[in-house]
Design an enzyme around this catalytic site. Structure first.
Site, PDB file in Angstrom:
ATOM      1  N   ALA A 161       0.825  -1.208   0.000  1.00  0.00           N
ATOM      2  CA  ALA A 161       0.000   0.000   0.000  1.00  0.00           C
ATOM      3  C   ALA A 161       0.858   1.256   0.000  1.00  0.00           C
ATOM      4  O   ALA A 161       0.572   2.229  -0.718  1.00  0.00           O
ATOM      5  CB  ALA A 161      -0.941  -0.004   1.204  1.00  0.00           C
ATOM      6  N   TYR A 162       1.909   1.238   0.798  1.00  0.00           N
ATOM      7  CA  TYR A 162       2.827   2.380   0.838  1.00  0.00           C
ATOM      8  C   TYR A 162       3.513   2.565  -0.511  1.00  0.00           C
ATOM      9  O   TYR A 162       3.674   3.699  -0.989  1.00  0.00           O
ATOM     10  CB  TYR A 162       3.860   2.160   1.946  1.00  0.00           C
ATOM     11  CG  TYR A 162       4.816   3.310   2.137  1.00  0.00           C
ATOM     12  CD1 TYR A 162       4.402   4.488   2.755  1.00  0.00           C
ATOM     13  CD2 TYR A 162       6.143   3.215   1.712  1.00  0.00           C
ATOM     14  CE1 TYR A 162       5.284   5.544   2.936  1.00  0.00           C
ATOM     15  CE2 TYR A 162       7.024   4.264   1.892  1.00  0.00           C
ATOM     16  CZ  TYR A 162       6.594   5.424   2.500  1.00  0.00           C
ATOM     17  OH  TYR A 162       7.468   6.467   2.673  1.00  0.00           O
ATOM     18  N   SER A 163       3.895   1.463  -1.157  1.00  0.00           N
ATOM     19  CA  SER A 163       4.507   1.534  -2.484  1.00  0.00           C
ATOM     20  C   SER A 163       3.545   2.158  -3.489  1.00  0.00           C
ATOM     21  O   SER A 163       3.932   3.005  -4.304  1.00  0.00           O
ATOM     22  CB  SER A 163       4.920   0.132  -2.955  1.00  0.00           C
ATOM     23  OG  SER A 163       5.907  -0.426  -2.125  1.00  0.00           O
TER      24      SER A 163
END
Length: 241
Positions: A147-149
């Site tokens: 998700a952060y990526s």
């Protein structure tokens, strides 16, 4: 060695500026003579800067804080979209949707919300500097940080698109994509994860917040007037493209 630029008379907003990379950016902006406003969901006093409680996902909080900045300074020359939330380190299948929604909300939607309100002020003046903090994760897609990526990749694409929309002005929009930097955010992942990051780095260390801040400061200055829509790595050699 500390490098400073003459930013006297400039007004800067730094989201997530109370800690980590943001705090280092604030310190270097203040040292270079800028009037700095920190927007942070959990603000703490920082020498030489003004601090406001702002959740970057809340449009009304942004509007109210922005009104105070404009009332006091009349202009905004620099916007550093730095507020971020890393979230848990783990496989996507096990992720609670509430968690990845928060990650996308803070790291990507927050950049949209703040920029959407600040940009018209810069456009009326015909100039400004916007620096969006992305991540190496957005370029390479890191396992256990899906998700952060994805959010970081969105920040990179947004930077490139917006830069082209405002190139008829002296507004410059760029992105800094750090790899692992020695912050509380990274240290919270645990020693095993951090050591793995260090071992994967050609320079065999974490970056420092001051090193990132120095690059951000240069992008705020007239020295980088020909750069827009660019993504600058700060990864110790880890980035592959």
């Amino acid at each position: 060695m500390t490098v400073t630029y003459d930013l006297g008379g400039k007004t800067a907003i730094v989201t997530g500026g109370a800690r980590g990379i943001g705090k280092a950016v604030v310190a270097q902006l203040v040292q270079s003579g800028a009037e700095v406003w920190i927007w942070d969901a959990d603000p703490v006093p920082v020498d030489g800067a003004r601090c406001q409680a702002v959740d970057v996902t809340k449009a009304q909080q942004i509007k109210d804080a922005l009104a105070e900045v404009v009332a006091n300074n009349g202009r905004i020359d620099i916007l550093i979209n730095n507020a971020g939330y890393l979230g848990n380190y783990g496989g996507f299948e096990a992720f609670d949707p509430v968690e990845w929604q928060r990650i996308i909300g803070v790291n990507l939607i927050g950049v949209f919300e703040v920029t959407h309100q600040v940009l018209p002020i810069m456009r009326r003046a015909g100039n400004g500097r916007i620096i969006n903090m992305g991540s190496l994760a957005g370029k390479e897609g890191l396992p256990n940080l899906a998700a952060y990526s994805a959010a970081s990749a969105g920040v990179i694409a947004f930077t490139k698109a917006l830069s082209r929309e405002v190139c008829d002005t002296d507004i410059r929009v760029n992105c800094v994509a750090p790899g692992p930097i020695d912050t509380e955010l990274i240290r919270r992942l645990g020693n095993d994860v951090v050591n793995g990051m260090i071992n994967a780095s050609p320079l065999k260390r974490l970056g420092s917040v001051d090193e990132v801040a120095a690059l951000v400061l240069w992008l705020c200055s007239d020295a980088s007037a020909f750069n827009t829509g660019a993504v600058f790595d700060m990864s110790g050699g880890r980035a592959r493209y």
